[in-house]
Design a protein around this motif. Structure first.
Motif, mmCIF file in Angstrom:
data_model
loop_
_atom_site.group_PDB
_atom_site.id
_atom_site.type_symbol
_atom_site.label_atom_id
_atom_site.label_comp_id
_atom_site.label_asym_id
_atom_site.label_seq_id
_atom_site.Cartn_x
_atom_site.Cartn_y
_atom_site.Cartn_z
ATOM 1 N N ILE A 290 0.850 -1.192 0.000
ATOM 2 C CA ILE A 290 0.000 0.000 0.000
ATOM 3 C C ILE A 290 0.885 1.241 0.000
ATOM 4 C CG2 ILE A 290 -1.744 1.315 1.292
ATOM 5 C CD1 ILE A 290 -2.871 -1.335 0.353
ATOM 6 N N GLU A 291 0.504 2.220 -0.821
ATOM 7 C CA GLU A 291 1.100 3.557 -0.747
ATOM 8 C C GLU A 291 -0.063 4.525 -0.710
ATOM 9 O OE1 GLU A 291 4.759 4.592 -2.809
ATOM 10 O OE2 GLU A 291 3.764 6.435 -3.471
ATOM 11 N N THR A 292 -0.136 5.303 0.349
ATOM 12 C CA THR A 292 -1.276 6.187 0.555
ATOM 13 C C THR A 292 -0.847 7.440 1.299
ATOM 14 O OG1 THR A 292 -3.568 6.256 1.382
ATOM 15 C CG2 THR A 292 -1.965 5.109 2.754
ATOM 16 N N VAL A 293 -1.650 8.476 1.177
ATOM 17 C CA VAL A 293 -1.413 9.697 1.950
ATOM 18 C C VAL A 293 -1.902 9.436 3.368
ATOM 19 C CG1 VAL A 293 -1.994 12.135 2.237
ATOM 20 C CG2 VAL A 293 -1.642 11.193 -0.057
ATOM 21 N N GLY A 294 -1.000 9.555 4.327
ATOM 22 C CA GLY A 294 -1.345 9.317 5.721
ATOM 23 C C GLY A 294 -2.205 10.417 6.284
ATOM 24 N N GLN A 295 -2.939 10.098 7.325
ATOM 25 C CA GLN A 295 -3.835 11.067 7.954
ATOM 26 C C GLN A 295 -3.152 11.870 9.049
ATOM 27 O OE1 GLN A 295 -6.997 8.526 9.234
ATOM 28 N NE2 GLN A 295 -7.946 8.496 7.232
ATOM 29 N N THR A 296 -1.876 11.617 9.288
ATOM 30 C CA THR A 296 -1.141 12.333 10.330
ATOM 31 C C THR A 296 -0.528 13.592 9.739
ATOM 32 O OG1 THR A 296 -0.531 10.158 11.185
ATOM 33 C CG2 THR A 296 0.567 12.058 12.156
ATOM 34 N N ARG A 297 -1.043 14.741 10.141
ATOM 35 C CA ARG A 297 -0.524 16.010 9.647
ATOM 36 C C ARG A 297 0.833 16.271 10.291
ATOM 37 N NH1 ARG A 297 -5.026 19.661 9.588
ATOM 38 N NH2 ARG A 297 -5.358 18.609 11.531
ATOM 39 N N GLY A 298 1.726 16.907 9.553
ATOM 40 C CA GLY A 298 3.042 17.218 10.100
ATOM 41 C C GLY A 298 3.596 18.483 9.479
ATOM 42 N N GLY A 299 4.679 18.956 10.039
ATOM 43 C CA GLY A 299 5.351 20.121 9.483
ATOM 44 C C GLY A 299 6.228 19.700 8.321
ATOM 45 N N SER A 300 6.449 20.599 7.377
ATOM 46 C CA SER A 300 7.244 20.249 6.198
ATOM 47 C C SER A 300 8.669 19.876 6.587
ATOM 48 C CB SER A 300 7.242 21.386 5.179
ATOM 49 O OG SER A 300 7.854 22.544 5.723
#
Length: 139
Positions: free
Chosen positions: A70-80
């Motif tokens: 699986i490759e997906t956009v994670g739901q954990t927001r983070g700083g750049s």
């Protein structure tokens, strides 16, 4: 703006934050009840443009317990900066076995603890401030 209105706004804002924090915490607990934990890697960064800023999310690559890649956009927001530092590095991934594309990094933020606790704390501060202001205005 009237002092009463300001007090009511602070109280309403506080209550809304407490309710939102509790809902976020419950949602995180629900996710954690069925989530599977596997090793993965931060494969990239997904940038989402907001009205006046950007939000950054990790692109996670992992193998489910059933063996699916699986490759997906994670739901954990983070700083750049933080996500750039993690790019290409191994991380623990939590995913929903019913929908493996719903995945998060296994961090306090990914478990919905830090954000929900912060929202509840901020909400309590504003609610108490609103109540104190109402008390002062009534006397």
């Amino acid at each position: 703006m009237s002092f009463w209105l300001l007090a009511l706004l602070a109280l309403a804002f506080g209550v809304a934050f407490v309710v939102g924090g509790i809902q976020r915490y419950r949602s995180g607990r629900e996710f954690m009840a069925s989530a599977q934990r596997v090793p993965g890697v931060v494969a990239g960064i997904h940038r989402v443009e907001r009205s006046d800023s950007y939000e950054f999310f990790p692109v996670l690559r992992f193998r489910t317990m059933e063996g699916a890649e699986i490759e997906t956009v994670g739901q954990t927001r983070g700083g750049s900066f933080e996500l750039n530092r993690l790019k290409g590095r191994p991380v623990a991934v939590l995913y929903d076995p019913r929908n493996p594309r719903e995945a998060r990094m296994d961090t306090s933020s990914g478990r919905a603890l830090s954000g929900s606790v912060g929202m509840i704390a901020a909400g309590c501060v504003f609610a108490v401030l609103g109540l104190v202001m109402l008390f002062v205005a009534a006397t």
